[in-house]
Write a protein that holds these residues in place. Structure first.
Motif, PDB file in Angstrom:
ATOM      1  N   GLY A 127       0.795  -1.236   0.000  1.00 25.86           N
ATOM      2  CA  GLY A 127       0.000   0.000   0.000  1.00 25.86           C
ATOM      3  C   GLY A 127       0.823   1.279   0.000  1.00 25.86           C
ATOM      4  N   VAL A 128       2.163   1.177   0.062  1.00 27.67           N
ATOM      5  CA  VAL A 128       2.942   2.436   0.044  1.00 27.67           C
ATOM      6  C   VAL A 128       2.978   3.065  -1.346  1.00 27.67           C
ATOM      7  N   GLY A 129       2.598   2.277  -2.354  1.00 27.09           N
ATOM      8  CA  GLY A 129       2.598   2.819  -3.720  1.00 27.09           C
ATOM      9  C   GLY A 129       3.759   2.318  -4.565  1.00 27.09           C
ATOM     10  N   LYS A 130       4.321   1.169  -4.209  1.00 24.72           N
ATOM     11  CA  LYS A 130       5.482   0.649  -4.964  1.00 24.72           C
ATOM     12  C   LYS A 130       5.132   0.417  -6.437  1.00 24.72           C
ATOM     13  N   GLY A 131       3.985  -0.218  -6.678  1.00 27.38           N
ATOM     14  CA  GLY A 131       3.595  -0.540  -8.051  1.00 27.38           C
ATOM     15  C   GLY A 131       3.414   0.708  -8.898  1.00 27.38           C
ATOM     16  N   THR A 132       2.703   1.693  -8.349  1.00 29.96           N
ATOM     17  CA  THR A 132       2.451   2.945  -9.070  1.00 29.96           C
ATOM     18  C   THR A 132       3.760   3.660  -9.374  1.00 29.96           C
ATOM     19  N   GLN A 133       4.615   3.759  -8.378  1.00 27.18           N
ATOM     20  CA  GLN A 133       5.889   4.463  -8.570  1.00 27.18           C
ATOM     21  C   GLN A 133       6.807   3.683  -9.514  1.00 27.18           C
ATOM     22  N   ALA A 134       6.779   2.355  -9.391  1.00 26.09           N
ATOM     23  CA  ALA A 134       7.648   1.529 -10.242  1.00 26.09           C
ATOM     24  C   ALA A 134       7.314   1.759 -11.713  1.00 26.09           C
ATOM     25  N   LYS A 135       6.009   1.834 -12.022  1.00 21.41           N
ATOM     26  CA  LYS A 135       5.607   2.051 -13.426  1.00 21.41           C
ATOM     27  C   LYS A 135       6.195   3.355 -13.940  1.00 21.41           C
ATOM     28  N   LYS A 136       6.072   4.420 -13.124  1.00 25.97           N
ATOM     29  CA  LYS A 136       6.540   5.739 -13.578  1.00 25.97           C
ATOM     30  C   LYS A 136       8.053   5.757 -13.751  1.00 25.97           C
ATOM     31  N   ILE A 137       8.770   5.161 -12.810  1.00 28.95           N
ATOM     32  CA  ILE A 137      10.237   5.203 -12.875  1.00 28.95           C
ATOM     33  C   ILE A 137      10.739   4.333 -14.029  1.00 28.95           C
ATOM     34  N   SER A 138      10.093   3.165 -14.210  1.00 28.06           N
ATOM     35  CA  SER A 138      10.582   2.286 -15.278  1.00 28.06           C
ATOM     36  C   SER A 138      10.319   2.913 -16.639  1.00 28.06           C
ATOM     37  N   GLU A 139       9.188   3.638 -16.768  1.00 26.87           N
ATOM     38  CA  GLU A 139       8.925   4.345 -18.039  1.00 26.87           C
ATOM     39  C   GLU A 139       9.967   5.441 -18.266  1.00 26.87           C
ATOM     40  N   LYS A 140      10.227   6.194 -17.207  1.00 28.50           N
ATOM     41  CA  LYS A 140      11.149   7.332 -17.321  1.00 28.50           C
ATOM     42  C   LYS A 140      12.542   6.879 -17.754  1.00 28.50           C
ATOM     43  N   PHE A 141      13.036   5.773 -17.146  1.00 24.87           N
ATOM     44  CA  PHE A 141      14.405   5.339 -17.450  1.00 24.87           C
ATOM     45  C   PHE A 141      14.475   4.198 -18.460  1.00 24.87           C
ATOM     46  N   GLY A 142      13.296   3.702 -18.876  1.00 31.31           N
ATOM     47  CA  GLY A 142      13.270   2.609 -19.841  1.00 31.31           C
ATOM     48  C   GLY A 142      13.846   1.313 -19.296  1.00 31.31           C
ATOM     49  N   ILE A 143      13.623   1.061 -18.003  1.00 26.33           N
ATOM     50  CA  ILE A 143      14.133  -0.198 -17.433  1.00 26.33           C
ATOM     51  C   ILE A 143      12.953  -1.105 -17.060  1.00 26.33           C
ATOM     52  N   PRO A 144      13.131  -2.430 -17.196  1.00 22.66           N
ATOM     53  CA  PRO A 144      12.017  -3.343 -16.929  1.00 22.66           C
ATOM     54  C   PRO A 144      11.545  -3.303 -15.472  1.00 22.66           C
ATOM     55  N   HIS A 145      10.227  -3.245 -15.341  1.00 19.64           N
ATOM     56  CA  HIS A 145       9.589  -3.268 -14.021  1.00 19.64           C
ATOM     57  C   HIS A 145       9.248  -4.722 -13.713  1.00 19.64           C
ATOM     58  N   ILE A 146       9.864  -5.282 -12.692  1.00 21.51           N
ATOM     59  CA  ILE A 146       9.596  -6.680 -12.342  1.00 21.51           C
ATOM     60  C   ILE A 146       8.829  -6.726 -11.034  1.00 21.51           C
ATOM     61  N   SER A 147       7.543  -7.073 -11.125  1.00 26.74           N
ATOM     62  CA  SER A 147       6.696  -7.168  -9.936  1.00 26.74           C
ATOM     63  C   SER A 147       6.352  -8.640  -9.712  1.00 26.74           C
ATOM     64  N   THR A 148       6.887  -9.221  -8.644  1.00 26.99           N
ATOM     65  CA  THR A 148       6.601 -10.640  -8.380  1.00 26.99           C
ATOM     66  C   THR A 148       5.110 -10.831  -8.089  1.00 26.99           C
ATOM     67  N   GLY A 149       4.480  -9.827  -7.475  1.00 24.83           N
ATOM     68  CA  GLY A 149       3.032  -9.923  -7.216  1.00 24.83           C
ATOM     69  C   GLY A 149       2.245 -10.002  -8.521  1.00 24.83           C
ATOM     70  N   ASP A 150       2.578  -9.136  -9.494  1.00 21.48           N
ATOM     71  CA  ASP A 150       1.884  -9.150 -10.800  1.00 21.48           C
ATOM     72  C   ASP A 150       2.126 -10.479 -11.516  1.00 21.48           C
ATOM     73  N   ILE A 151       3.378 -10.950 -11.466  1.00 20.22           N
ATOM     74  CA  ILE A 151       3.708 -12.213 -12.145  1.00 20.22           C
ATOM     75  C   ILE A 151       2.885 -13.347 -11.523  1.00 20.22           C
ATOM     76  N   LEU A 152       2.820 -13.366 -10.189  1.00 16.13           N
ATOM     77  CA  LEU A 152       2.072 -14.440  -9.513  1.00 16.13           C
ATOM     78  C   LEU A 152       0.577 -14.349  -9.798  1.00 16.13           C
ATOM     79  N   ARG A 153       0.019 -13.119  -9.774  1.00 16.85           N
ATOM     80  CA  ARG A 153      -1.415 -12.964 -10.068  1.00 16.85           C
ATOM     81  C   ARG A 153      -1.726 -13.455 -11.483  1.00 16.85           C
ATOM     82  N   ASN A 154      -0.817 -13.185 -12.401  1.00 15.40           N
ATOM     83  CA  ASN A 154      -1.020 -13.660 -13.772  1.00 15.40           C
ATOM     84  C   ASN A 154      -0.981 -15.187 -13.832  1.00 15.40           C
ATOM     85  N   GLU A 155      -0.046 -15.788 -13.113  1.00 15.17           N
ATOM     86  CA  GLU A 155       0.050 -17.257 -13.095  1.00 15.17           C
ATOM     87  C   GLU A 155      -1.232 -17.859 -12.497  1.00 15.17           C
ATOM     88  N   CYS A 156      -1.786 -17.199 -11.487  1.00 11.70           N
ATOM     89  CA  CYS A 156      -3.046 -17.686 -10.877  1.00 11.70           C
ATOM     90  C   CYS A 156      -4.171 -17.591 -11.915  1.00 11.70           C
TER      91      CYS A 156
END
Ligand code: AMP
Length: 214
Positions: A10-39
């Motif tokens: 809830g601190v906003g890691k996902g939201t901030q990660a998206k913005k930073i990864s877009e800004k620097f063009g680096i891959p955003h790796i979210s284990t939570g997103d990966i796991l939710r997709n696998e589910c």
């Protein structure tokens, strides 16, 4: 650039990660997103992870390390990353260090986002995710005019609550964070890598604070 985002649910890691990864063009790796997709696709990994996630517990380290290995240790894998939700235990952090060392890679910075508990509970109980575009929003956000609280303000898709955003599960996730993940602040501080960021304020304000450190 190799960055880890630390902080309670809830601190906003996902939201901030998206913005930073877009800004620097680096891959955003979210284990939570990966796991939710696998589910969602009903894979073996998803089936193994599902119960832990629904109960607000951590998925076993061995499964998580396998996910990370696939992303960064393969032949054509990413050498830059922004980790969101990984590592989450001291064991994961140590295994990650070993993996990076064997690849001759180093972590550049660990950003620790801090938000008081009562605000975290407020944010998580009002969090909704769009089924169509995966936009994450808050149903009581004064900055967003919602025509319809069940619809995404961006694309009009159906909003839903994450299964682990129920109060009882949120309380368990915060407890797990304090017991198993918070010690990582100390672990990475001893390596001189941690920068603390105040996670209160608007998304843009928090992004600015993070960008000023990178
Ligand atoms: P998140 O979206 O990061 O809040 O993660 C959602 C859920 O996925 C967590 O509550 C855990 O059950 C699981 N999960 C995500 N990342 C990890 C990790 N690094 N280690 C163990 N479990 C994880």
């Amino acid at each position: 650039m190799r960055i880890i985002l630390l902080g309670a649910p809830g601190v906003g890691k996902g939201t901030q990660a998206k913005k930073i990864s877009e800004k620097f063009g680096i891959p955003h790796i979210s284990t939570g997103d990966i796991l939710r997709n696998e589910c969602r696709i009903g894979s073996e990994l998803g089936k193994e992870a599902e119960d832990f996630m629904q109960d607000g517990k951590l998925v076993p380290d061995t499964l998580i390390i396998e996910i990370i290995k696939n992303r960064i240790a393969g032949k054509d894998s990413e050498k830059d990353f922004l980790m969101d939700g990984f590592p989450r235990t001291l064991n994961q952090a140590q295994m990650f260090d070993d993996m990076l060392e064997s690849l001759d890679l180093e972590i550049d910075r660990v950003i620790n986002i801090d938000v008081p508990d009562d605000e975290l509970v407020k944010r998580l109980t009002s969090r909704r995710v769009c089924h169509s575009c995966s936009n994450v929003c808050k149903i009581d956000d004064p900055e967003i005019v919602h025509q319809d609280k069940d619809r995404c303000p961006i694309c009009g898709g159906e909003l839903h609550k994450r299964a682990d955003d129920d109060l009882e599960v949120i309380e368990e996730r915060l407890k797990v964070y304090k017991e198993q993940t918070r010690p990582l602040i100390d672990y990475y501080s001893k390596k001189g890598l941690v920068s603390d960021v105040d996670g209160l304020g608007s998304e843009e304000e928090v992004t600015e604070r993070i960008l000023s450190l990178l």
